[in-house]
Design an enzyme around this catalytic site. Structure first.
Site, PDB file in Angstrom:
ATOM      1  CB  SER A 164      39.351   3.640 -12.232  1.00 31.16           C
ATOM      2  OG  SER A 164      39.610   4.973 -12.586  1.00 31.16           O
ATOM      3  CG  ASP A 331      34.679   7.816  -7.213  1.00 28.14           C
ATOM      4  OD1 ASP A 331      35.157   8.901  -7.583  1.00 28.14           O
ATOM      5  OD2 ASP A 331      34.937   6.728  -7.750  1.00 28.14           O
ATOM      6  CG  HIS A 361      38.258   6.970  -8.276  1.00 30.40           C
ATOM      7  ND1 HIS A 361      37.182   6.374  -8.899  1.00 30.40           N
ATOM      8  CD2 HIS A 361      39.339   6.721  -9.066  1.00 30.40           C
ATOM      9  CE1 HIS A 361      37.596   5.796 -10.015  1.00 30.40           C
ATOM     10  NE2 HIS A 361      38.888   5.988 -10.138  1.00 30.40           N
TER      11      HIS A 361
END
Lengths: 382, 382
Positions: A164, A331, A361
């Site tokens: 991320s 995701d 995610h």
């Protein structure tokens, strides 16, 4: 650049560092001096908080840099503390990132609230930065972090890794410091924040700004904008999970003992999924600074590895690291297709590895087995 | 039950009805008496605002009921006004819902702010209902609306139709009043609100409640919680569109004349997609009541056509209408698979028609051509 005593914690108001509990003892602090910012101006006297695990070998060839995500901290692994880290199963003796062999470093990003200079830090005038804290980019962070890692005796990392926002930070490192990154693992993020991601960040930031306690960001010493931060977290958390995951876990169930159709709109009971989101909100508001949430969100939205560097292919042409690109199949915030776009633009033939998970995610935090196997196969050749 | 003079508008504070402008002249009002609510209690002296187009024929067989979605109004089509309606291309002389042949009715849902009794209406004690307004379900709405349509001389509708919450209202009508619905078109919604949809509604409602001007819902006569309502709208609007649509329209572009990386986090310029969301927020806050947003969101979250009626199949077994089920291919809020679940549970062999659109959920508002063709083929047999 000097390593500071551990007691130097430039914080006012609620210290998020304190929420690390016993883990705070593992955090070290280093001054990296004044930082000239990408978009102008200087952030003076920057301090970075960091943790390390393992021992740097004689030729400093065994160093790994792990970057945390938006609300993460440097506490990747429990190490000598009793507090589990956010990648505990991945980092430790005998783990894929084996701290018997590797020297692992993790740095709290500038702008954060886990010990590095951020909006809750004391500015030169003796008051917290608050709303005066400058806009930071991931490139600014990469420059500050390089000063710290050089001071630790590390010229080049065997691996720089993150998921991320941590993946964006890792990618930015590989482009900004090509000679300092031999392998780079970019998980669950693409080459730039997209319209969708920018769109989702906006109501999060506005929910904080509109909190009655926000006080234009100068709330230290008073009530903190917990409700607004909690709303931001709810929005974010939904985007971090999948529709299927929420449906399977909660459906339309009422929270036990509550009735969502009782009373008035103001007094009704909750659905189970609402109680779950309440818990996520309270948990973050208890450990994180709202101004840091804004600063780091804006930094993440600034993520565009090609900014000022030509096309994406041109921007990535100088990357010398072997790059491992991975995406989580479910995701919905950082779409796998964005990882494919990144991989296609990297020099050489870079595949995308799919982490098979239904959770969304957050798979980059939960699928330790699959991530470990990817590192074993593609970084360490085990 | 009596039809009221048009000047009876039980509103205090900002009248959302006024935001209809010239279209307000087309709105009529009817008192439907006290309404016993599904979950107990009585809402006294309920008034419903409605509009009609065309003329009811002698045997009252040409009536169509159109249900609006969450923030919609009864103003489906411009009719004799200069103000376009939200389904203007679908309703009018020569349109698929041909007002030269049909008598079309649309009713502002109770709890709303376009003339029907809602939280901004005056309660028996002479003050606005505000936070005291009771929790309403779609079933409550269907009962109140039936009283109105019977008073108009309509025992059964040739078609009851709606999209999103309007589709849920249409489905609830077909189940609650099986003899009153000959065709039912349920667009872009399933049989019940899901964990995902409940999750998304929560931060929207909380953003309103946490607005400094919300005053526990009793803000009439003072500042209105526009910022909170605007945050709610931003969240909702993103879920109404698709990632691809936002990406194609905005990408990472800056709003012209602004720089998202200038200044501080508090003063920086906007990305184009942020400006777009600002516009959507301001627009809604200028025309909608925040308490109505909460009441109708909770009503939509209560959507579960099987509540108290056994399994979904049992709940739908009594439906006598021919049901047209349609979903938008790119809808990420009301997933096509939920339309398939609904269709499978309906009596008989009910197909799902897919509206092919990249825009997302809002396709039920934009794809008039495809919707018109569906009505032509499957309702009117043209």
């Amino acid at each position: 650049m000097s390593v500071l005593p551990r007691h130097r914690r430039q914080h006012d108001g609620r210290s998020a560092l304190a929420s690390l509990g016993d883990a705070a003892a593992a955090v070290r602090f280093a001054s990296v001096g004044d930082l000239a910012l990408e978009r102008g101006g200087v952030l003076p006297d920057v301090v970075l908080a960091y943790e390390t695990w393992g021992t740097l070998n004689a030729d400093a060839s065994n160093a790994v840099l792990i970057h945390h995500a938006l609300t993460g901290s440097s506490h990747v692994a429990r190490g000598d503390t009793d507090v589990p880290g956010w990648w505990d199963a991945l980092v430790g003796p005998g783990c894929p990132l084996d701290t018997d062999e590797l020297f692992v470093v993790s740095i709290n990003m500038i702008g954060g609230c886990y010990g590095s200079t951020g909006p809750s830090s004391i500015a030169p005038d003796g008051r917290p930065w608050g709303s005066r804290f400058p806009l930071i980019t991931l490139r600014d962070a990469a420059h500050a972090e390089r000063r710290l890692t050089e001071s630790l005796g590390i010229d080049a990392f065997a691996l720089v890794i993150g998921g991320s926002m941590g993946g964006a930070r890792a990618l930015e490192w590989a482009v900004t410091h090509p000679d300092a990154v031999r392998h780079c693992a970019v998980l669950a993020i693409g080459a730039a924040s997209t319209a969708e991601q920018i769109a989702w960040a906006q109501p999060q930031v506005l929910a904080i700004r509109n909190d009655p306690h926000f006080a234009d960001g100068n709330y230290y010493g008073g009530h903190t904008p917990d409700a607004g931060l909690g709303i931001a977290r709810r929005i974010a958390h939904i985007t971090y999970r999948s529709e299927a995951e929420l449906g399977a876990r909660f459906g339309r169930s009422a929270q036990p003992g509550e009735d969502p159709l009782s009373g008035t709109n103001a007094s009704r009971g909750r659905y189970a999924v609402e109680s779950y989101l309440d818990h996520k909100a309270t948990s973050l508001a208890g450990r994180f600074d709202a101004n840091s949430y804004i600063v780091l969100s804006d930094a993440l939205m600034s993520h565009d590895v090609a900014r000022g560097r030509g096309t994406l292919e041109q921007a990535l042409a100088g990357v010398r690291a072997e790059v491992l690109v991975a995406a989580v199949t479910s995701d919905r915030l950082y779409l796998p297709e964005q990882s494919f776009e990144l991989a296609a633009a990297l020099p050489g033939d870079v595949p995308v590895h799919l982490v098979d998970a239904a959770i969304g995610h957050d798979g980059f935090l939960t699928e330790m087995g699959q991530l470990g196997a990817l590192l074993d196969a593609h970084v360490f050749g085990r």
